[in-house]
Scaffold this motif. Sequence first.
Motif, mmCIF file in Angstrom:
data_model
loop_
_atom_site.group_PDB
_atom_site.id
_atom_site.type_symbol
_atom_site.label_atom_id
_atom_site.label_comp_id
_atom_site.label_asym_id
_atom_site.label_seq_id
_atom_site.Cartn_x
_atom_site.Cartn_y
_atom_site.Cartn_z
ATOM 1 N N THR A 1 0.832 -1.200 0.000
ATOM 2 C CA THR A 1 0.000 0.000 0.000
ATOM 3 C C THR A 1 0.867 1.251 0.000
ATOM 4 O OG1 THR A 1 -0.070 -0.033 2.423
ATOM 5 C CG2 THR A 1 -1.865 -1.115 1.275
ATOM 6 N N GLY A 2 0.317 2.320 -0.579
ATOM 7 C CA GLY A 2 0.979 3.617 -0.462
ATOM 8 C C GLY A 2 1.855 4.019 -1.635
ATOM 9 N N ALA A 3 2.142 3.076 -2.549
ATOM 10 C CA ALA A 3 2.950 3.435 -3.721
ATOM 11 C C ALA A 3 2.074 4.201 -4.714
ATOM 12 C CB ALA A 3 3.521 2.177 -4.354
ATOM 13 N N ALA A 4 2.669 4.674 -5.804
ATOM 14 C CA ALA A 4 1.914 5.468 -6.783
ATOM 15 C C ALA A 4 1.526 4.606 -7.981
ATOM 16 C CB ALA A 4 2.765 6.639 -7.242
ATOM 17 N N ILE A 5 0.348 4.884 -8.545
ATOM 18 C CA ILE A 5 -0.096 4.190 -9.762
ATOM 19 C C ILE A 5 0.686 4.746 -10.950
ATOM 20 C CG2 ILE A 5 -2.028 3.903 -11.365
ATOM 21 C CD1 ILE A 5 -3.897 3.868 -8.984
ATOM 22 N N LYS A 6 1.282 3.844 -11.721
ATOM 23 C CA LYS A 6 2.106 4.297 -12.848
ATOM 24 C C LYS A 6 1.322 4.338 -14.159
ATOM 25 C CE LYS A 6 6.522 2.766 -10.891
ATOM 26 N NZ LYS A 6 6.009 2.215 -9.620
ATOM 27 N N ASN A 7 0.315 3.452 -14.285
ATOM 28 C CA ASN A 7 -0.390 3.350 -15.566
ATOM 29 C C ASN A 7 -1.899 3.253 -15.339
ATOM 30 O OD1 ASN A 7 -1.454 2.664 -18.029
ATOM 31 N ND2 ASN A 7 0.116 1.153 -18.535
ATOM 32 N N ARG A 8 -2.569 4.404 -15.448
ATOM 33 C CA ARG A 8 -4.017 4.430 -15.169
ATOM 34 C C ARG A 8 -4.814 3.661 -16.233
ATOM 35 N NH1 ARG A 8 -3.491 10.237 -13.778
ATOM 36 N NH2 ARG A 8 -3.342 10.415 -11.527
ATOM 37 N N ALA A 9 -4.350 3.688 -17.469
ATOM 38 C CA ALA A 9 -5.067 2.985 -18.549
ATOM 39 C C ALA A 9 -5.102 1.486 -18.265
ATOM 40 C CB ALA A 9 -4.399 3.253 -19.887
ATOM 41 N N ALA A 10 -3.996 0.959 -17.769
ATOM 42 C CA ALA A 10 -3.919 -0.475 -17.450
ATOM 43 C C ALA A 10 -4.908 -0.842 -16.350
ATOM 44 C CB ALA A 10 -2.500 -0.842 -17.024
ATOM 45 N N VAL A 11 -5.127 0.081 -15.405
ATOM 46 C CA VAL A 11 -6.095 -0.167 -14.326
ATOM 47 C C VAL A 11 -7.494 -0.311 -14.920
ATOM 48 C CG1 VAL A 11 -7.174 0.801 -12.250
ATOM 49 C CG2 VAL A 11 -4.708 0.984 -12.560
ATOM 50 N N GLY A 12 -7.852 0.593 -15.829
ATOM 51 C CA GLY A 12 -9.156 0.529 -16.489
ATOM 52 C C GLY A 12 -9.361 -0.779 -17.232
ATOM 53 N N GLU A 13 -8.326 -1.221 -17.925
ATOM 54 C CA GLU A 13 -8.397 -2.497 -18.666
ATOM 55 C C GLU A 13 -8.589 -3.671 -17.709
ATOM 56 O OE1 GLU A 13 -4.770 -2.573 -20.920
ATOM 57 O OE2 GLU A 13 -5.322 -0.752 -22.025
ATOM 58 N N ALA A 14 -7.875 -3.618 -16.584
ATOM 59 C CA ALA A 14 -7.975 -4.701 -15.592
ATOM 60 C C ALA A 14 -9.387 -4.772 -14.999
ATOM 61 C CB ALA A 14 -6.955 -4.491 -14.485
ATOM 62 N N VAL A 15 -9.977 -3.602 -14.728
ATOM 63 C CA VAL A 15 -11.339 -3.565 -14.186
ATOM 64 C C VAL A 15 -12.307 -4.226 -15.174
ATOM 65 C CG1 VAL A 15 -13.276 -2.036 -13.609
ATOM 66 C CG2 VAL A 15 -10.988 -1.549 -12.693
ATOM 67 N N GLN A 16 -12.175 -3.902 -16.455
ATOM 68 C CA GLN A 16 -13.052 -4.493 -17.468
ATOM 69 C C GLN A 16 -12.855 -6.010 -17.562
ATOM 70 O OE1 GLN A 16 -15.541 -2.803 -18.657
ATOM 71 N NE2 GLN A 16 -14.709 -1.034 -17.551
ATOM 72 N N ARG A 17 -11.617 -6.451 -17.407
ATOM 73 C CA ARG A 17 -11.327 -7.899 -17.458
ATOM 74 C C ARG A 17 -12.021 -8.625 -16.290
ATOM 75 N NH1 ARG A 17 -7.392 -11.457 -15.564
ATOM 76 N NH2 ARG A 17 -6.214 -9.838 -14.489
ATOM 77 N N ILE A 18 -11.951 -8.039 -15.101
ATOM 78 C CA ILE A 18 -12.595 -8.651 -13.931
ATOM 79 C C ILE A 18 -14.108 -8.660 -14.125
ATOM 80 C CG2 ILE A 18 -13.017 -8.418 -11.444
ATOM 81 C CD1 ILE A 18 -10.167 -7.042 -11.351
ATOM 82 N N LYS A 19 -14.649 -7.575 -14.681
ATOM 83 C CA LYS A 19 -16.098 -7.466 -14.883
ATOM 84 C C LYS A 19 -16.619 -8.523 -15.869
ATOM 85 C CE LYS A 19 -17.199 -2.694 -13.696
ATOM 86 N NZ LYS A 19 -18.443 -3.050 -12.983
ATOM 87 N N ALA A 20 -15.742 -9.014 -16.715
ATOM 88 C CA ALA A 20 -16.141 -10.083 -17.634
ATOM 89 C C ALA A 20 -16.399 -11.396 -16.889
ATOM 90 C CB ALA A 20 -15.065 -10.279 -18.700
#
Length: 274
Positions: free
Chosen positions: A184-203
Amino acid sequence: MTTRIDTRFAALKAQNRPALVTFVMAGDPDPATALEVLKSLPAAGADVIELGMPFSDPMADGVAIQLAGQRALAAGQTLARTLEMVETFRKDDQDTPIILMGYYNPIFIYGVERFLADAVKVGVDGLIVVDLPAEEDEELCIPALEAGLNFIRLTTPTTDDQRLPTVLRNTSGFVYYVSMTGITGAAIKNRAAVGEAVQRIKAHTDLPVAVGFGIKTSEDAEKIGKDADGIVVGSVLVNAIAESLEGGKATRVTVPAVTDLVSALAAGVRRARA
């Protein structure tokens, strides 16, 4: 059975905005101040509250949350006191979902059956226990679900499509997507990748997906909130408490330090899909 968590996420979906999920450590920096912080969160804009159960040997937490746990333990916080905190909170707030987050050891020592009964009685809605994998569901997850509590599981960038169904099998309430490998506490480096991951989980699931780890600012909340059903914020709030202390003690700015940040994050969440 519908829990407060289900109800809150459904209401926010109807409003077309993500949830702001706020994490604070029970008993940090002392029991009285921690209770004041907890009570102030909903009015500041928190939709769901994660309450940390302090533990002496955390393994997924960064320095900020480790130190918060140490402060809480030093101030005499116990699992029984954490449950009492929820009970006190519920006297004034019957709607805001509360999730206890932490490690299995304190629950095991308390006694699983006793813990679940007490948690339900005081008004806990869900559990996140980071060191119990899906293979150990009989230990706590299944009994928790049977008791009427949501059991929220963490998925990470390394949870592949083969592993995901196992992780999701007994998950309820929402899925917590950890936006990075590490602590916890580190910085997100790639916001686009987070969005893609959310969509993958939602599938793989109809459950809401909340994103945590690395969200620090109103802008972060706004951008991640475009894809996620919830934004989880912890380290930055715990840091705000730490920075407000003088000589390790709470000051008059301790509670406002947290609520001001929560208000800013809530504004970001509200802009996410505006």
